[in-house]
Design a protein around this motif. Structure first.
Motif, PDB file in Angstrom:
ATOM      1  N   UNK A 137     -12.996  -4.919   0.156  1.00 58.03           N
ATOM      2  CA  UNK A 137     -12.839  -3.902  -0.895  1.00 58.03           C
ATOM      3  C   UNK A 137     -12.676  -4.560  -2.260  1.00 58.03           C
ATOM      4  N   UNK A 138     -11.866  -5.595  -2.329  1.00 61.66           N
ATOM      5  CA  UNK A 138     -11.611  -6.268  -3.601  1.00 61.66           C
ATOM      6  C   UNK A 138     -12.853  -6.999  -4.099  1.00 61.66           C
ATOM      7  N   UNK A 139     -13.650  -7.525  -3.188  1.00 63.97           N
ATOM      8  CA  UNK A 139     -14.908  -8.167  -3.593  1.00 63.97           C
ATOM      9  C   UNK A 139     -15.874  -7.152  -4.187  1.00 63.97           C
ATOM     10  N   UNK A 140     -15.756  -5.889  -3.801  1.00 61.31           N
ATOM     11  CA  UNK A 140     -16.629  -4.843  -4.321  1.00 61.31           C
ATOM     12  C   UNK A 140     -16.335  -4.532  -5.785  1.00 61.31           C
ATOM     13  N   UNK A 141     -15.210  -5.009  -6.286  1.00 58.49           N
ATOM     14  CA  UNK A 141     -14.871  -4.830  -7.704  1.00 58.49           C
ATOM     15  C   UNK A 141     -14.641  -3.377  -8.074  1.00 58.49           C
ATOM     16  N   UNK A 142     -15.376  -2.909  -9.071  1.00 57.72           N
ATOM     17  CA  UNK A 142     -15.207  -1.545  -9.567  1.00 57.72           C
ATOM     18  C   UNK A 142     -15.560  -0.485  -8.528  1.00 57.72           C
ATOM     19  N   UNK A 143     -16.338  -0.859  -7.536  1.00 57.39           N
ATOM     20  CA  UNK A 143     -16.725   0.086  -6.493  1.00 57.39           C
ATOM     21  C   UNK A 143     -15.589   0.342  -5.495  1.00 57.39           C
ATOM     22  N   UNK A 144     -14.540  -0.468  -5.565  1.00 58.02           N
ATOM     23  CA  UNK A 144     -13.407  -0.294  -4.650  1.00 58.02           C
ATOM     24  C   UNK A 144     -12.693   1.018  -4.931  1.00 58.02           C
ATOM     25  N   UNK A 145     -12.428   1.752  -3.894  1.00 55.08           N
ATOM     26  CA  UNK A 145     -11.727   3.039  -4.008  1.00 55.08           C
ATOM     27  C   UNK A 145     -10.226   2.766  -4.063  1.00 55.08           C
ATOM     28  N   UNK A 146      -9.551   3.106  -5.168  1.00 55.48           N
ATOM     29  CA  UNK A 146      -8.119   2.799  -5.302  1.00 55.48           C
ATOM     30  C   UNK A 146      -7.256   3.318  -4.155  1.00 55.48           C
ATOM     31  N   UNK A 147      -7.518   4.530  -3.697  1.00 53.75           N
ATOM     32  CA  UNK A 147      -6.701   5.101  -2.620  1.00 53.75           C
ATOM     33  C   UNK A 147      -6.867   4.299  -1.325  1.00 53.75           C
ATOM     34  N   UNK A 148      -8.071   3.815  -1.070  1.00 53.43           N
ATOM     35  CA  UNK A 148      -8.331   3.029   0.138  1.00 53.43           C
ATOM     36  C   UNK A 148      -7.632   1.677   0.044  1.00 53.43           C
ATOM     37  N   UNK A 149      -7.724   1.046  -1.132  1.00 47.51           N
ATOM     38  CA  UNK A 149      -7.062  -0.243  -1.327  1.00 47.51           C
ATOM     39  C   UNK A 149      -5.560  -0.102  -1.129  1.00 47.51           C
ATOM     40  N   UNK A 150      -4.971   0.919  -1.754  1.00 51.07           N
ATOM     41  CA  UNK A 150      -3.523   1.127  -1.611  1.00 51.07           C
ATOM     42  C   UNK A 150      -3.144   1.400  -0.164  1.00 51.07           C
ATOM     43  N   UNK A 151      -3.934   2.207   0.523  1.00 55.32           N
ATOM     44  CA  UNK A 151      -3.651   2.544   1.919  1.00 55.32           C
ATOM     45  C   UNK A 151      -3.718   1.308   2.817  1.00 55.32           C
ATOM     46  N   UNK A 152      -4.738   0.508   2.622  1.00 60.18           N
ATOM     47  CA  UNK A 152      -4.857  -0.706   3.440  1.00 60.18           C
ATOM     48  C   UNK A 152      -3.707  -1.664   3.157  1.00 60.18           C
ATOM     49  N   UNK A 153      -3.344  -1.781   1.881  1.00 58.68           N
ATOM     50  CA  UNK A 153      -2.249  -2.686   1.556  1.00 58.68           C
ATOM     51  C   UNK A 153      -0.941  -2.189   2.160  1.00 58.68           C
ATOM     52  N   UNK A 154      -0.692  -0.894   2.125  1.00 60.77           N
ATOM     53  CA  UNK A 154       0.524  -0.343   2.732  1.00 60.77           C
ATOM     54  C   UNK A 154       0.556  -0.637   4.230  1.00 60.77           C
ATOM     55  N   UNK A 155      -0.605  -0.568   4.878  1.00 57.54           N
ATOM     56  CA  UNK A 155      -0.682  -0.875   6.305  1.00 57.54           C
ATOM     57  C   UNK A 155      -0.321  -2.339   6.555  1.00 57.54           C
ATOM     58  N   UNK A 156      -0.869  -3.244   5.727  1.00 57.32           N
ATOM     59  CA  UNK A 156      -0.558  -4.671   5.869  1.00 57.32           C
ATOM     60  C   UNK A 156       0.931  -4.905   5.658  1.00 57.32           C
ATOM     61  N   UNK A 157       1.488  -4.296   4.602  1.00 50.02           N
ATOM     62  CA  UNK A 157       2.928  -4.458   4.338  1.00 50.02           C
ATOM     63  C   UNK A 157       3.754  -3.981   5.520  1.00 50.02           C
ATOM     64  N   UNK A 158       3.358  -2.867   6.087  1.00 47.06           N
ATOM     65  CA  UNK A 158       4.087  -2.346   7.242  1.00 47.06           C
ATOM     66  C   UNK A 158       4.026  -3.284   8.430  1.00 47.06           C
ATOM     67  N   UNK A 159       2.851  -3.878   8.653  1.00 46.43           N
ATOM     68  CA  UNK A 159       2.693  -4.800   9.774  1.00 46.43           C
ATOM     69  C   UNK A 159       3.444  -6.110   9.556  1.00 46.43           C
TER      70      UNK A 159
END
Length: 113
Positions: free
Chosen positions: A68-90
């Motif tokens: 997602x981050x490599x996609x740059x501006x095409x990255x969907x903010x809600x998806x990035x935040x959701x994935x990061x929250x999942x990683x933090x939880x794990x």
């Protein structure tokens, strides 16, 4: 007596560039996103080979986040935040990654608000 900054800034139209005041670069997506990607890739490398709970899910989510981050501006903010929250939880409670997790959390919050 300290000198006063009397410069006035009027922002209109497209203001997506970096902001510089008194010689300090405020950065922008051009510099912040690659830095965040570097942190995520470093965390992914550190996590690989560990025997953490839900190891495979954690690695897959970090890989997806990096893509997602490599996609740059095409990255969907809600998806990035959701994935990061999942990683933090794990990674919750895994002390060896806490400093890196805090740095990434700070960057995700700044970039993807």
């Amino acid at each position: 007596m300290e000198p006063r900054i009397t410069n006035k800034v009027s922002i209109g139209r497209d203001n997506s560039g970096p902001i510089t005041q008194t010689g300090i670069d405020g950065g922008g997506a051009d510099t912040a996103l690659p830095a965040l990607l570097g942190l995520v890739e470093r965390l992914a490398a550190d996590v690989r080979g560990q025997e953490l709970a839900k190891q495979e899910v954690l690695e897959d989510t970090l890989d997806d986040l990096a893509a997602d981050l490599r996609a740059g501006d095409a990255a969907e903010p809600a998806v990035v935040r959701s994935r990061w929250e999942k990683v933090k939880g794990l990674l919750g409670g895994v002390v060896q990654f806490s400093e890196l997790v805090a740095k990434i959390s700070d960057q995700v919050q700044k970039i993807f608000t």
